[in-house]
Design an enzyme around this catalytic site. Structure first.
Site, PDB file in Angstrom:
ATOM      1  N   LYS A 118       0.849  -1.214   0.000  1.00  0.00           N
ATOM      2  CA  LYS A 118       0.000   0.000   0.000  1.00  0.00           C
ATOM      3  C   LYS A 118       0.873   1.249   0.000  1.00  0.00           C
ATOM      4  O   LYS A 118       0.657   2.166  -0.781  1.00  0.00           O
ATOM      5  CB  LYS A 118      -0.886   0.003   1.258  1.00  0.00           C
ATOM      6  N   ASN A 119       1.875   1.254   0.890  1.00  0.00           N
ATOM      7  CA  ASN A 119       2.648   2.484   1.047  1.00  0.00           C
ATOM      8  C   ASN A 119       3.609   2.737  -0.109  1.00  0.00           C
ATOM      9  O   ASN A 119       4.145   3.840  -0.243  1.00  0.00           O
ATOM     10  CB  ASN A 119       3.393   2.472   2.385  1.00  0.00           C
ATOM     11  N   ARG A 139      -4.332  10.753   4.854  1.00  0.00           N
ATOM     12  CA  ARG A 139      -3.252  11.739   4.978  1.00  0.00           C
ATOM     13  C   ARG A 139      -2.237  11.643   3.838  1.00  0.00           C
ATOM     14  O   ARG A 139      -1.638  12.633   3.443  1.00  0.00           O
ATOM     15  CB  ARG A 139      -2.508  11.530   6.299  1.00  0.00           C
ATOM     16  N   CYS A 190      -4.874  13.166  13.193  1.00  0.00           N
ATOM     17  CA  CYS A 190      -4.605  11.745  13.005  1.00  0.00           C
ATOM     18  C   CYS A 190      -4.774  11.048  14.344  1.00  0.00           C
ATOM     19  O   CYS A 190      -4.507  11.629  15.389  1.00  0.00           O
ATOM     20  CB  CYS A 190      -3.168  11.603  12.500  1.00  0.00           C
ATOM     21  N   ARG A 239       0.800  14.939  13.017  1.00  0.00           N
ATOM     22  CA  ARG A 239       1.566  14.497  11.838  1.00  0.00           C
ATOM     23  C   ARG A 239       1.751  15.696  10.928  1.00  0.00           C
ATOM     24  O   ARG A 239       1.004  15.909   9.982  1.00  0.00           O
ATOM     25  CB  ARG A 239       0.825  13.341  11.144  1.00  0.00           C
ATOM     26  N   PRO A 240       2.770  16.507  11.239  1.00  0.00           N
ATOM     27  CA  PRO A 240       2.983  17.756  10.506  1.00  0.00           C
ATOM     28  C   PRO A 240       3.416  17.514   9.057  1.00  0.00           C
ATOM     29  O   PRO A 240       3.828  16.405   8.706  1.00  0.00           O
ATOM     30  CB  PRO A 240       4.104  18.443  11.287  1.00  0.00           C
ATOM     31  N   ASP A 279       5.449  20.032   7.587  1.00  0.00           N
ATOM     32  CA  ASP A 279       6.425  21.107   7.391  1.00  0.00           C
ATOM     33  C   ASP A 279       7.576  20.705   6.472  1.00  0.00           C
ATOM     34  O   ASP A 279       8.084  21.521   5.703  1.00  0.00           O
ATOM     35  CB  ASP A 279       6.975  21.577   8.750  1.00  0.00           C
ATOM     36  N   LEU A 280       7.980  19.429   6.515  1.00  0.00           N
ATOM     37  CA  LEU A 280       9.120  19.015   5.681  1.00  0.00           C
ATOM     38  C   LEU A 280       8.735  19.008   4.197  1.00  0.00           C
ATOM     39  O   LEU A 280       9.549  19.322   3.329  1.00  0.00           O
ATOM     40  CB  LEU A 280       9.628  17.635   6.105  1.00  0.00           C
ATOM     41  N   ASP A 305       5.167   0.916  12.021  1.00  0.00           N
ATOM     42  CA  ASP A 305       3.928   0.260  11.572  1.00  0.00           C
ATOM     43  C   ASP A 305       3.800  -1.167  12.122  1.00  0.00           C
ATOM     44  O   ASP A 305       2.746  -1.782  11.985  1.00  0.00           O
ATOM     45  CB  ASP A 305       3.847   0.237  10.035  1.00  0.00           C
ATOM     46  N   ARG A 353      -8.340  -0.311   5.164  1.00  0.00           N
ATOM     47  CA  ARG A 353      -7.475   0.691   4.530  1.00  0.00           C
ATOM     48  C   ARG A 353      -6.167   0.069   4.064  1.00  0.00           C
ATOM     49  O   ARG A 353      -5.543   0.576   3.130  1.00  0.00           O
ATOM     50  CB  ARG A 353      -7.147   1.817   5.523  1.00  0.00           C
TER      51      ARG A 353
END
Ligand code: EPU
Length: 419
Positions: A22-23, A92, A116, A121-122, A124-125, A306, A398
């Site tokens: 999935k990822n 997300r 979340c 879970r920012p 910014d990066l 995970d 999911r």
């Protein structure tokens, strides 16, 4: 609301085949935005998150067919450069369209993902990465608006307080493929899913080196072409079914997987006493755990966050006191209160937990609050005596393709109930 009704205490034995990751699939689908030509992806798992990504790409203007794990993504009639809140809030990982939309169309508007279940879970990066490539970014009304006539390659360090970012690295890598000149990402994520994205991008004509190390170099090109690419097996799914084998005292083989992507978790399983036999693309696990676990999660090649909830369940069975600390998402412990309802003895302090082993778990109604929490609770229910009703199954949908079918094929008694 659907529930899983799980009658525990059955040994799981047999063989199953790993699904595609999935990822890896989600960013690879996002990469299709970088070209007007056809992208064919193979071994795409049929999951709720993949369906959300299909909707986002369709909203952007892509035409998509998806049958039997093969996804074909083509240019549709018109293109929109927006990922709306109604879709992004469902997943997300939708943030992954930011880099390719900006690089391909010079501007885009992507909803901020919001909260979340396991803490902040920012993004910014992701934003810093785009700004480093010369984009002008504004945050307004819950949206990231980004623009740049032409992105310009740059050397950057892409790490935050908790280290590298998987999707942040993916976003910058994709944007940089069409930027002018050379981009160097230092402190890049080394996860196999990032390497898979680089593999697809290279087969589309991108110039990328260093994927899988902490420094990735991308030489921008003028355009990218179509490609036909097979997605890697899902290492988290594979480890979940191996765990299902050991928590029930059974013997499980997962075929069509990549043991080299699971070295760290397999080492821990071996260290606590389980027997593991690997060949190039399968892993067999059996035996009894004899020692407690001591794990700290971290970016790849460290122990994956995970799998933290799933190894918490394994620790319930081991002798002695196991310790697990979370180094990526400090609050990712929603599973422990539900596990306590089944009889697990777990104490938490800050971002660490101590699990008193040899717990006798007994069935009870419980509720999943995120994907990996859901899978872990299902494993605990398989280990427990009597019947467990597990609510919040949509979280499991999911990320686990044919979850009950795969477990049933190993001998589990598991049924879905409800609408
Ligand atoms: N982070 C920042 N700023 C950012 C981005 C991340 O500080 O802009 C922090 C995060 O808060 C976290 C750390 O950096 O502490 C690592 O987060 P990362 O960005 O790597 O996470 P991600 O890319 O959003 C992917 C997976 C997650 C997995 C994490 C960590 C996908 C679609 N998602 O998320 O998978 O937990 O990497 O390995 O690839 C799951 O499958 O259940 C799942 C949550």
């Amino acid at each position: 609301m659907e529930k899983l009704i799980i009658c525990g205490g059955k040994k799981l034995t047999g063989k199953i085949s790993a699904s595609g990751s999935k990822n890896a699939a989600l960013p690879l689908m996002g990469a299709s935005i970088l070209t007007d030509e056809k992208i064919i992806l193979r071994k795409v798992p049929d999951l709720a998150d993949i369906r959300v990504m299909i909707k986002i790409l369709q909203h952007i203007g892509k035409k998509i067919s998806f049958h039997g794990g093969v996804m074909e993504i083509e240019r549709g009639k018109e293109t929109k450069t927006e990922a709306p809140y109604e879709l992004v809030r469902q997943m997300r990982a939708s943030i992954i369209v930011l880099g390719p939309l900006l690089a391909r169309f010079g501007q885009c508007r992507v909803s901020l993902p919001g909260g979340c279940a396991f803490g902040p879970r920012p993004v910014d990066l992701h934003i810093k990465g785009m700004e480093n490539l010369g984009a002008k970014i504004t945050l307004n009304h819950g949206y990231i608006s980004a623009s740049a006539k032409k992105l310009k390659g740059k050397e950057m360090v892409l790490a935050g307080e908790f280290g590298s970012s998987v999707l942040g690295t993916d976003n910058v890598m994709m944007a940089a493929t069409l930027a002018e000149g050379k981009t160097v990402i230092k402190s890049a994520a080394r996860e196999p899913e990032c390497v898979d994205l680089a593999g697809l991008l290279v087969s589309m004509g991108a110039k990328i080196s260093g994927a899988g190390t902490d420094t990735i170099t991308i030489e921008g090109v003028d355009e990218l072409t179509g490609a036909d690419y097979t997605i890697i097996p899902d290492r988290i799914e594979v480890a979940t079914y191996l765990a299902a084998g050991v928590v029930t005292g059974g013997e499980v083989t997962v075929e069509n997987c990549r043991p080299d992507h699971l070295e760290n978790p397999l080492d821990f399983l071996k260290k606590v006493g389980f027997d593991i036999i690997k060949d190039e693309n399968s892993i067999k696990i059996s035996g009894q755990g004899r020692y407690p676990l001591n794990i700290a999660t971290g970016p790849y090649p460290g122990f994956p966050t995970d799998l933290q909830a799933i190894f918490t369940v394994i620790a319930c069975l081991l002798p002695g006191e196991s310790h697990i600390s979370e180094g990526i998402y400090l609050d990712r412990f929603s599973h422990i209160l539900e596990l306590a309802r089944l009889g697990a003895k777990i104490e938490s302090k800050g971002s660490s937990i101590t699990i008193k082993g040899k717990s006798k778990l007994t069935g009870a109604p419980i509720q999943a609050s995120d994907l990996r929490c859901g899978a872990a609770l299902a494993l605990a229910a398989l280990m427990a005596c009597n019947t467990t009703e597990l609510a919040g199954v949509y979280h499991i949908d999911r990320g686990y393709e044919n979850f009950e079918e795969k477990l049933r094929s190993l001998g589990a008694e598991i049924e879905r109930e409800g609408d």
